[in-house]
Design an enzyme around this catalytic site. Sequence first.
Site, short mmCIF file in Angstrom:
data_model
loop_
_atom_site.label_atom_id
_atom_site.label_comp_id
_atom_site.label_asym_id
_atom_site.label_seq_id
_atom_site.Cartn_x
_atom_site.Cartn_y
_atom_site.Cartn_z
N GLY A 45 15.07 46.59 20.98
CA GLY A 45 14.94 45.01 21.40
C GLY A 45 15.69 44.66 22.69
O GLY A 45 16.63 45.06 23.09
N GLY A 82 14.95 49.62 18.36
CA GLY A 82 13.45 48.95 17.90
C GLY A 82 12.45 49.83 18.20
O GLY A 82 11.24 49.69 17.76
#
Length: 359
Positions: free
Chosen positions: A70, A119
């Site tokens: 992320g 992520g």
Amino acid sequence: MTAPALFALHPTANGRQIGVITLHAEKSLNALSLAMIRAVTPTLLEWRDNPDIVCVLLQGAGEKAFCAGGDVVAMHDAIRSGDFATTDAFFTEEYALDYAIHTYPKPILAWGHGIVMGGGLGLLVGASHRVVTERSRIAMPEVTIGLYPDVGGSWFLNRLPGRLGIYLGLTGASFNAADALFTGMADFALPSALRDELCQELAAIAWTGQGEQDKRLLSSQLRELSRLTQLELPPSPIRAHYDAIQSLTDYDSVDEMVAAITRYEGADEWLRAGAKKLAAGSPTSMRLIVAAQQRARHLSLQQVFDMELNLSRQCCRHPDFAEGVRALLVEKDNAPRWSPASLAEVDEALIAGFFMPPL
């Protein structure tokens, strides 16, 4: 302004189509931004409902990374400005995308080449067909930034052999393609040079439009490609150190586990690196990582994402997350000031509060 994701359709030999999604942020190693998530999700759902599209290929732009995780620098900036609406939206929408990938009725091939972290691993693991290459470098290093392995990590790390999930979560240890195959986080290994031919290979499959049958057809094709290319991978450190990892994590308390791992002073560089990373990590994250995996043990995937949403929203409101990102990625002084500063100071009441929705 550069598009955060690129989309293309490729015809198959029998008149169907393959949808290709390219995460398009090469300079940031294809880090997931809110804009990228908001571009990818509706397209993925649209293709799910389009009977002409039989398969989705998910890849990262460039040669360095599938997705490095992320966009935590953007999260840091939002937290510092008190913009929790943005951080809440990011995690809510990221997990919805992850869940959509996990439950997609059509085959999704994730090309996990290069850096696959945080992520990025959440995207890879959820796909029906997870491909790694000789240059895949994978990790869940959230302990170093005051977070925990989220994006379903509490679910998929729990499903690794033995106590590997706890070890990888606590140490943020980097692992390779052979490790991903050994642990079941990847299904196939193919040479990175095959990427340019991949769409041609996929186009030749006799797709049926029936999701489960098409998944089997794709598995068969990837298995054949794997056998034909006979890719030689570097050895798997996780496999080599499996017994040592079990020994280092064979304790009832987090304190004993952390002490055992960080005490390691042997000659093996991989275990030493894990010990060093854990020693530098957030004490709150250490307890949170173990608590999350323990609580998630008997939860469904949806329940795990619901749990992680509370945890991640609370992490944004706890000082360690922004501080960890500051020290590692913003000011880069590598001297985070954790709060609390020691594992002994992180009590059960503090950890229990992370599992509640923020007020």
